[in-house]
Design a protein around this motif. Sequence first.
Motif, short mmCIF file in Angstrom:
data_model
loop_
_atom_site.label_atom_id
_atom_site.label_comp_id
_atom_site.label_asym_id
_atom_site.label_seq_id
_atom_site.Cartn_x
_atom_site.Cartn_y
_atom_site.Cartn_z
N TYR A 77 0.82 -1.22 0.00
CA TYR A 77 0.00 0.00 0.00
C TYR A 77 0.86 1.27 0.00
CZ TYR A 77 0.68 -0.13 5.10
OH TYR A 77 1.23 -0.17 6.36
N ILE A 78 2.07 1.17 0.56
CA ILE A 78 2.94 2.35 0.53
C ILE A 78 3.58 2.50 -0.86
CG2 ILE A 78 4.82 3.59 1.66
CD1 ILE A 78 4.34 2.00 4.15
N GLU A 79 3.95 1.37 -1.47
CA GLU A 79 4.49 1.42 -2.83
C GLU A 79 3.46 2.08 -3.76
OE1 GLU A 79 7.51 0.69 -3.61
OE2 GLU A 79 8.23 -0.76 -2.13
N LEU A 80 2.20 1.68 -3.55
CA LEU A 80 1.12 2.21 -4.39
C LEU A 80 0.95 3.71 -4.19
CD1 LEU A 80 -0.86 0.69 -6.28
CD2 LEU A 80 -2.58 0.93 -4.48
N ALA A 81 0.94 4.12 -2.91
CA ALA A 81 0.79 5.54 -2.60
C ALA A 81 1.94 6.34 -3.21
CB ALA A 81 0.74 5.75 -1.09
N ALA A 82 3.16 5.80 -3.10
CA ALA A 82 4.32 6.50 -3.64
C ALA A 82 4.24 6.58 -5.17
CB ALA A 82 5.60 5.78 -3.21
N ALA A 83 3.82 5.49 -5.79
CA ALA A 83 3.71 5.47 -7.26
C ALA A 83 2.70 6.51 -7.74
CB ALA A 83 3.32 4.08 -7.75
N LYS A 84 1.58 6.64 -7.00
CA LYS A 84 0.55 7.63 -7.37
C LYS A 84 1.09 9.05 -7.29
CE LYS A 84 -3.89 5.46 -6.49
NZ LYS A 84 -4.83 5.19 -5.40
N VAL A 85 1.83 9.31 -6.21
CA VAL A 85 2.41 10.65 -6.04
C VAL A 85 3.37 10.96 -7.18
CG1 VAL A 85 3.99 12.01 -4.62
CG2 VAL A 85 2.11 10.77 -3.53
N LEU A 86 4.21 9.99 -7.53
CA LEU A 86 5.17 10.19 -8.61
C LEU A 86 4.45 10.45 -9.93
CD1 LEU A 86 7.84 7.49 -7.70
CD2 LEU A 86 8.12 9.97 -7.62
N GLU A 87 3.36 9.71 -10.13
CA GLU A 87 2.59 9.88 -11.36
C GLU A 87 1.99 11.28 -11.42
OE1 GLU A 87 0.16 6.23 -12.16
OE2 GLU A 87 -1.29 7.77 -12.77
N SER A 88 1.54 11.76 -10.26
CA SER A 88 0.86 13.06 -10.23
C SER A 88 1.81 14.20 -10.58
CB SER A 88 0.23 13.29 -8.86
OG SER A 88 1.25 13.47 -7.90
N VAL A 89 3.12 14.01 -10.36
CA VAL A 89 4.06 15.07 -10.74
C VAL A 89 4.81 14.67 -12.02
CG1 VAL A 89 4.34 15.98 -8.40
CG2 VAL A 89 5.90 14.19 -9.21
N ARG A 90 4.28 13.65 -12.69
CA ARG A 90 4.83 13.17 -13.97
C ARG A 90 6.31 12.80 -13.88
NH1 ARG A 90 1.43 17.27 -15.38
NH2 ARG A 90 -0.48 16.56 -16.43
N HIS A 91 6.62 12.14 -12.80
CA HIS A 91 7.99 11.65 -12.68
C HIS A 91 8.06 10.32 -13.41
CE1 HIS A 91 11.92 10.93 -10.89
NE2 HIS A 91 11.53 9.68 -10.72
N THR A 92 8.88 10.26 -14.47
CA THR A 92 8.85 9.05 -15.29
C THR A 92 10.17 8.29 -15.38
OG1 THR A 92 9.18 10.50 -17.18
CG2 THR A 92 6.94 9.73 -16.77
N THR A 93 11.25 8.91 -14.93
CA THR A 93 12.50 8.15 -15.01
C THR A 93 13.37 8.31 -13.77
OG1 THR A 93 13.51 10.06 -16.10
CG2 THR A 93 12.84 8.23 -17.53
#
Length: 501
Positions: free
Chosen positions: A171-187
Amino acid sequence: MTASELTRGGKLNVNPPEDVDLVTLGQRLRHQRRVKGLTLDQLSAAVGRAPSQLSLIENGKREPKLSVLQAIAGALGVPMQDLLRPEAPSRRAGLEIELAHFQREPAYQALGLPMVRGGRRLPADALESLIGLHAELTRLLTEQSATPELARRANQQLRIEMRERDNYFDYIELAAAKVLESVRHTTGPLSQRGILDIAAHLGFSLHYVSDLPGSARSVTDLRNHKIYLPQVASGKGHDPRAVVLQTLGHFVLGHHDPADYGDFLRQRVEVNYFAAALLMPEKFATDFLRDAKADRALAIDDFRDAFGVSYETAAHRFTNLATHHFGIPVHFARVHESGTVYKAYENDDVRFPTDVTGAIEGQPVCRKWASRTVFAADDPYSSFYQFTDTGKGTYWCTVHVESTRSGEFSVTVGTPYQHARWFRGGDTTRRTVSTCPDPTCCRRPPAELVERWGGQAWPSARVHSHLLAALPPGTFPGVDAQDVYEFLQRRAQDRPSQAPS
Ligand SMILES: [Zn+2]
């Protein structure tokens, strides 16, 4: 419990808490054999096994194969379930089981006293007396243990949960992935810019101030959504990026004021995890590790360098991902130069030292373990690898030493022997043998040192932490006797004796 639950590889295999206690099983077996008036030899002949083998089973020292247990039950004319019942077959047998359990505790084994067999030749009053003494010793040691009861239970509970999850919190991996997606962090790794973006996205602004309370890493103004951080120079101390992400983690993960110490501890573990999951995003981190594994060159140093984090953060993050993604069981330990454990995690069955209450923090690590031998290495700051043979099998470890205000610490990542091949340094020839908690391993200073320096040494302790464990009797409070004697021995060898002859 059904027979099918018992079989895996033909061995008893049930999960706790209904795990079969081998001592009780042995006692039930012996009881039934005597009731039927059979000698060990007669029963052995009936089931086609050596008497020595049955004796080991009756003494709780060997786990019988299911087929053997079935044969024994058949020969005794009792249902197998009856042998597997959890209660002692008699009060006397119950006391003998209790004695066997007390003597198996590391705290007892560390005393180096003989193992007393609870057999028929031991008088009932001697048996009662031994059990009374064991129970009282356990009570006293529990009372004296260094870690307060509440903290200890919370620590243990958390450690069990981390172990059950293989230290991977989806659930923390998921939360972190969502945050990264929201700021368009892709690499790749997360930059300082990325962190500012994340804070802004979550509605917070960052303010670096010089008058933050000394005991706080950060202070957040909830009304105005401002996060105040210390104006720290680079160097020692906490990664300021991690401090920001940890603070934001409380909001992303929906933490409220902790209800108790356990809650507080769990929140801290969660936000640390969250920060690491942003600094070393799961996707990129696993890509990186997969390539390294394919080259048989997994290395915590490389992992650290690739993501620009501290060694400890990289080592922790590795334990999050190693088992879940790559099937590699691991252990982690942070150990002070004095030999004391500050942090530890394992899902590879390595046996960390524990006090009588089962607490790990504040306990002395075996001197033969890589976490300690590293301090004696020619260059403790370069890459250090070691195989260690222990009672639980052979482990391979990679260790890094870091210098802090409270002294030097070793940070160890280890794995069972067969997984060493995936790591750089997995072919090291350095190897030690650890037989702890057997006191002859390293808990007692060598006899020749005691002979020479016993009664002639007077160290003054530098009490360095609340973790200081209750020390065994016969040593100097707060100082390890062997260290003192070895120190005096070195000094004595450095220069010729100046004492008048
Ligand atoms: Zn040892």
